[in-house]
Write a protein that holds these residues in place. Structure first.
Motif, short mmCIF file in Angstrom:
data_model
loop_
_atom_site.label_atom_id
_atom_site.label_comp_id
_atom_site.label_asym_id
_atom_site.label_seq_id
_atom_site.Cartn_x
_atom_site.Cartn_y
_atom_site.Cartn_z
N GLY A 158 2.64 5.39 -3.25
CA GLY A 158 1.60 4.38 -3.23
C GLY A 158 1.85 3.24 -4.20
O GLY A 158 2.85 3.21 -4.93
N ASP A 198 0.82 -1.21 0.00
CA ASP A 198 0.00 0.00 0.00
C ASP A 198 0.86 1.26 0.00
O ASP A 198 0.44 2.31 -0.49
CB ASP A 198 -0.92 0.02 1.23
N GLU A 199 2.06 1.14 0.56
CA GLU A 199 2.97 2.28 0.63
C GLU A 199 4.40 1.78 0.64
O GLU A 199 4.72 0.81 1.33
CB GLU A 199 2.70 3.11 1.89
N GLY A 249 7.72 6.15 0.50
CA GLY A 249 6.36 6.50 0.87
C GLY A 249 5.35 6.61 -0.26
O GLY A 249 4.20 6.99 -0.01
N THR A 276 5.91 12.90 -1.22
CA THR A 276 5.58 12.02 -0.09
C THR A 276 6.14 12.62 1.20
O THR A 276 6.86 13.62 1.19
CB THR A 276 6.18 10.62 -0.30
#
Length: 205
Positions: A28, A20-21, A26, A138
């Motif tokens: 996506g 997810d990250e 950082g 991010t």
């Protein structure tokens, strides 16, 4: 098990789906691409390129940008604030506690040297961020930029104060002055920490 590579920092994730990250930079899951082994590549995959890749190859970076990326000028430049600022803090602490003017003067010139170097640090950092990390917005990059802003702001505050009040290290406000210098060092430490995370965090150990 599938492997997914972060197209921003190069981190490799193993799993059926991308994370997810990215734990390093950082971004996506949309910034991850599946790593395809050479023997599994089809002729189409090997020959055809996305339009974005082709456009990237056609763009010609300036001479300065090429030098920054080729010779790693940003990592070289950041050694100045990361190395000199803690030394300036030590000099200033000695001057504040023991009233030694020579150490205060050494701290002052150290801070001047770092401030002169900061534009080069910032410009090369922006180039690396845009070229290597695709300008990803991010938390990691936000903290790095925030750290640089703290360094510049506190440097200006320290040097202006020193110019207005040359004897600041022996004045009633000397501890506040020392605290600002500590914040300056902390700002450099924040940027350095996350810079190291980007460089070394994506490497396999």
């Amino acid at each position: 098990m599938k492997k997914w590579e972060c197209t921003v920092c190069g981190y490799i994730h193993e799993g059926e789906t991308p994370p997810d990250e990215c734990p390093v930079c950082g971004v996506g899951p949309e910034f991850f691409k599946e790593v395809v082994e050479k023997e599994e590549k089809t002729l189409t995959q090997a020959v055809l390129e996305p339009d974005s890749v082709a456009a990237e190859k056609q763009s010609k970076p300036s001479f300065f940008r090429k030098m920054v990326m080729k010779h790693h000028l940003h990592p070289i430049a950041v050694h100045t604030p990361n190395g000199v600022l803690p030394l300036a803090l030590i000099f200033l602490a000695i001057a504040t506690m023991f009233g030694l003017a020579s150490f205060e003067q050494a701290a002052f010139y150290s801070l001047v040297f770092v401030l002169i170097n900061m534009p080069f640090v910032i410009v090369t950092g922006i180039i690396v961020w845009q070229d290597r990390y695709k300008g990803a917005k991010t938390k990691v990059f936000g903290l790095k930029i925030g750290g640089a802003i703290i360094v510049v702001a506190t440097l200006l505050a320290l040097l202006i104060w020193r110019l207005v009040e040359p004897g600041v290290a022996a004045s009633p406000g000397r501890w506040t002055y020392l605290l600002i210098c500590l914040v300056c060092v902390a700002g450099a430490g924040i940027s350095g920490h996350f810079g190291g995370k980007l460089v070394f965090g994506s490497r396999k150990h």
